[in-house]
Write a protein that holds these residues in place. Structure first.
Motif: not given
Ligand code: MCA
Ligand code: AMP
Length: 493
Positions: A424-425, A477-479, A487-488
Motif C-alpha cells: 500500500a502506498v 499484514a495490511l490493515p 484501511m490506508k
C-alpha cells in the motif's frame, strides 16, 4: 487565424535576432529557432503523432515547436520514464516517430518507432512560416500524460486554443511581455515547464533561460544577469529559502540580490507553505505569487503581479475561467465565502482540455453534464475572490516535488517484485518535497524482506525515479476492513 507563436512567423523581422532560448552556452535566436523548427516541420508534415524525447535541451524546444508548426500532435516523454510506463505511453499514444537529440540513447521500448534526429542548426528551405498554415484552434497540440489514483497515466489532449487562452490569461495577470526573460529548471515533459515555461515566453516574443538542472546558484546567476521572472515548484522555493537562511551563508548574498531584483517570482504545481513564503519575503523583500493549474485545465487562477500579495492563496480565477465550489453531491455552495465553507473546485473555460486519449469513460467522468471539469481539489473562497486550496478529494493522489503520482501505479509496480506479497502506498508530509512517498510492504518472506533501496530502484526502473518510495515500512499484514479493503488511514497511526 492568429498563430500560436506569432514571434516565430516572421523569421526576418526586427525581433528575429532576439534570443528565444538559452540552455547554458547553447542559445537560439528567433530566426534560428524558426529556421530549425521549420526544417524539421517540413519532415513531419503528414505524420499522425510524434513523441518527443523531452530532455532539458534546445533540441526539445525545436522538436515541440516543429510539431506545433506542422500541426502534428506531440507527446513529450520523460527521458527517465521506466520500462513499464514508457511501454504504456507508446502503446496508448501510438506515435509514428520519436524526435530526439542526435546523441540521445533511446530505450528498447522506442525501437519500433522511426527516429528523427533534431538538428538545432538546420535552415529551412521554405520561406519561414509560409509553408505551414495555422491549424484550427481545436486541433490537438500536445498530449501530456498525467497520473490518476489507479491504473497507468492518461494522455490529456491539449488543443491549441487551451494553450493560447491560458498563456494570454497569464499575460494579463502578470503583465508578461516580450521584454521578460524567464528563468527556470522545470522538466520539459509537463505543463509547467513546457507550456508555461517554454511556449509562454515564445508566445510573448520574450526569452527563456533553462538551467538544465535546478540549483540555487544557477537561479542567482541567471536572475542576476538579466532574468526578470522565475518559475518553480514549491520544492525549489523551499531550497532557495534554505540557501537564503539567515543571510550569513556565503552563497546567500548573491541569491538575495538576484531574487530581490526579479520582477516576478511564481510558484505552482503544489502549495507553497506560508513559512517558505515568509522566509523568502523576509530575506529579499519580494513576495512569491502562486498560480493554480492542472494538466487537464492548464491555468485556472493566479495572484496578479499588480495586486496585493496573497500568500496562502492561489489568487482569483484568471480572465475567461469560470470557477465554482460544489458540495459532495455536485450542487454549487450556496455561499462559498461563508465561514467554514469548503467545496470541490470545478472549472469551465477555453483553458480546459478536450479529453483523455482513448479513454471516453474517464473523459465523461471528468466533466459534469453541463461541461464543468471536476478538479478533485478542495478549496475555500475568500471574500475578495481568492481561492485557498485546502486539500484533495482523493487521498490516493500524492504530490511530491510538484509531480502528481497515483498510489495505485506504485502499488502495482511493487506487487510485481517477487519479494512483495502485499503493498500500500501513502503520502506523508515532507518539508522539502511537500509529500514523500511511503510504501507499506508485506514481504513474501518475512525472514528476508527486500531491501528498501531495491524496492526504490525497482519502481524507478519500471515507472519513474520521481515515483520511487522514499521510505519503506514493513508490516506482517495490511490493515483491512470487513470487506477486505485496505484501511490506508490507519497505516500512519
Ligand atoms: C534517484 N534517481 C534515480 C534513483 N534515485 N534514478 C534511478 N533510480 C533510482 N533509484 C535520480 C533522479 O532521477 C534524479 O536525476 C536524481 O537521481 C535526483 O532525484 P530526486 O532526489 O528524486 O530529485 P530531486 O532533487 O528530489 O528533485 C526535486 C525537483 C523535482 C528538482 C524539485 O522534483 C522536479 O523537477 N520537480 C518538478 C515537477 C514538475 O515540473 N511538476 C509539474 C507537473 P536527475 O537529477 O538527473 O534528474 S504539475 C503541472 O504541470 C500543473 C499544470 C501545474 O500546476 O504546474
Ligand atoms: P498535475 O495533474 O500534475 O497537473 O497537477 C495538478 C494539481 O496540482 C492540481 O489539481 C492541484 O492539486 C495541484 N496544484 C497546482 N498548483 C497548485 C498550487 N499553487 N497550490 C496547491 N496545489 C496546486
Amino acid at each position: 487565424m492568429t498563430p500560436l507563436l506569432p514571434a516565430l512567423q516572421d523569421g526576418s523581422g526586427p525581433a528575429a535576432s532576439r534570443e528565444a532560448v538559452r540552455f547554458g552556452e547553447h542559445t537560439l535566436t528567433y530566426a534560428q529557432l524558426a529556421a530549425a523548427s521549420d526544417a524539421l516541420a517540413a519532415r513531419l508534415a503528414g505524420a499522425g503523432r510524434v513523441a518527443v524525447w523531452a530532455t532539458p535541451t534546445p533540441e526539445t524546444v525545436v522538436a515541440v515547436v516543429a510539431a506545433l508548426r506542422a500541426g502534428v500532435p506531440a507527446v513529450p516523454l520523460n527521458p527517465r520514464t521506466g520500462e513499464r510506463e514508457l511501454a504504456h505511453i507508446v502503446a496508448d499514444s501510438a506515435p509514428s516517430a520519436v524526435l530526439a537529440g542526435a546523441g540521445d540513447v533511446l530505450p528498447p521500448a522506442l525501437d519500433e518507432l522511426d527516429r528523427t534526429d533534431v538538428d538545432t542548426s538546420a535552415s529551412a528551405t521554405a520561406v519561414n512560416g509560409v509553408g505551414f498554415p495555422e491549424p484550427s484552434p481545436e486541433s490537438p497540440a500536445l498530449i501530456v500524460y498525467t497520473s490518476g489514483t489507479t491504473g497507468p497515466p492518461k494522455g490529456a489532449i491539449l488543443p491549441r486554443r487551451a494553450i493560447a487562452a491560458s498563456l494570454d490569461a497569464l499575460e494579463d495577470a502578470w503583465q508578461w511581455t516580450g521584454d521578460d526573460v524567464l528563468v527556470h529548471a522545470l522538466p520539459l515533459f509537463h505543463v509547467h515547464g513546457l507550456i508555461l515555461g517554454v511556449l509562454g515566453p515564445l508566445r510573448r516574443g520574450g526569452s527563456v533561460r533553462h538551467l538544465g538542472r535546478f540549483s540555487a546558484e544557477g537561479v542567482a546567476r541567471e536572475l542576476g544577469s538579466g532574468g526578470t521572472m522565475l518559475f518553480g515548484v514549491p520544492t525549489m522555493y523551499h531550497r532557495l529559502a534554505e540557501t537564503l537562511g539567515d543571510g550569513s551563508a556565503p552563497d546567500a548574498a548573491g541569491l538575495t540580490k538576484a531574487l530581490a531584483g526579479a520582477r516576478l517570482l511564481v510558484s505552482g504545481s503544489a502549495a507553497l507553505p506560508v513559512h517558505d513564503h515568509e522566509r523568502i519575503a523576509a530575506a529579499t523583500g519580494r513576495g512569491v505569487v502562486e498560480r493554480y493549474g492542472m494538466t487537464e485545465t492548464l491555468m485556472n487562477t493566479g495572484v496578479r503581479a499588480d495586486g496585493e500579495p496573497r500568500p496562502g492563496t492561489v489568487g482569483a480565477p484568471l480572465p475567461g475561467v469560470e470557477l465554482r465550489l460544489v458540495e459532495e453531491d455536485g450542487t454549487p455552495l450556496a455561499d462559498p465565502t461563508a465561514e467554514g465553507a469548503v467545496g470541490e473546485i470545478q472549472v469551465r473555460g477555453p483553458n480546459v482540455f478536450t479529453g483523455y486519449l482513448n479513454r471516453p469513460d474517464a473523459t465523461a467522468a471528468a466533466f459534469t453534464e453541463d461541461g464543468w471539469f471536476r478538479t478533485g481539489d478542495m478549496a475555500t473562497l475568500d471574500t475578495d475572490g481568492c481561492v485557498r486550496i485546502v486539500g484533495r478529494k482523493a487521498t490516493d493522489l500524492i504530490k511530491s516535488g510538484g509531480y502528481k503520482i497515483g498510489a495505485g501505479e506504485i502499488e502495482n509496480a511493487l506487487l510485481d517484485h517477487p519479494g512483495v506479497r502485499e503493498a500500500a502506498v501513502t503520502g506523508e508530509p515532507d518539508p522539502d518535497l511537500g509529500e514523500r512517498i511511503v510504501a507499506w510492504v508485506v514481504p513474501s518472506d518475512p525472514g528476508a524482506p527486500p531491501p528498501e533501496a531495491e524496492l526504490a530502484d525497482h519502481v524507478a526502473a519500471q515507472i519513474a525515479p520521481h515515483k520511487r518510495p522514499r521510505t519503506v515500512r514493513y508490516l506482517e499484514a495490511l490493515p483491512r476492513n470487513d470487506m477486505g479493503k485496505i484501511m490506508k488511514r490507519s497505516l500512519g497511526a
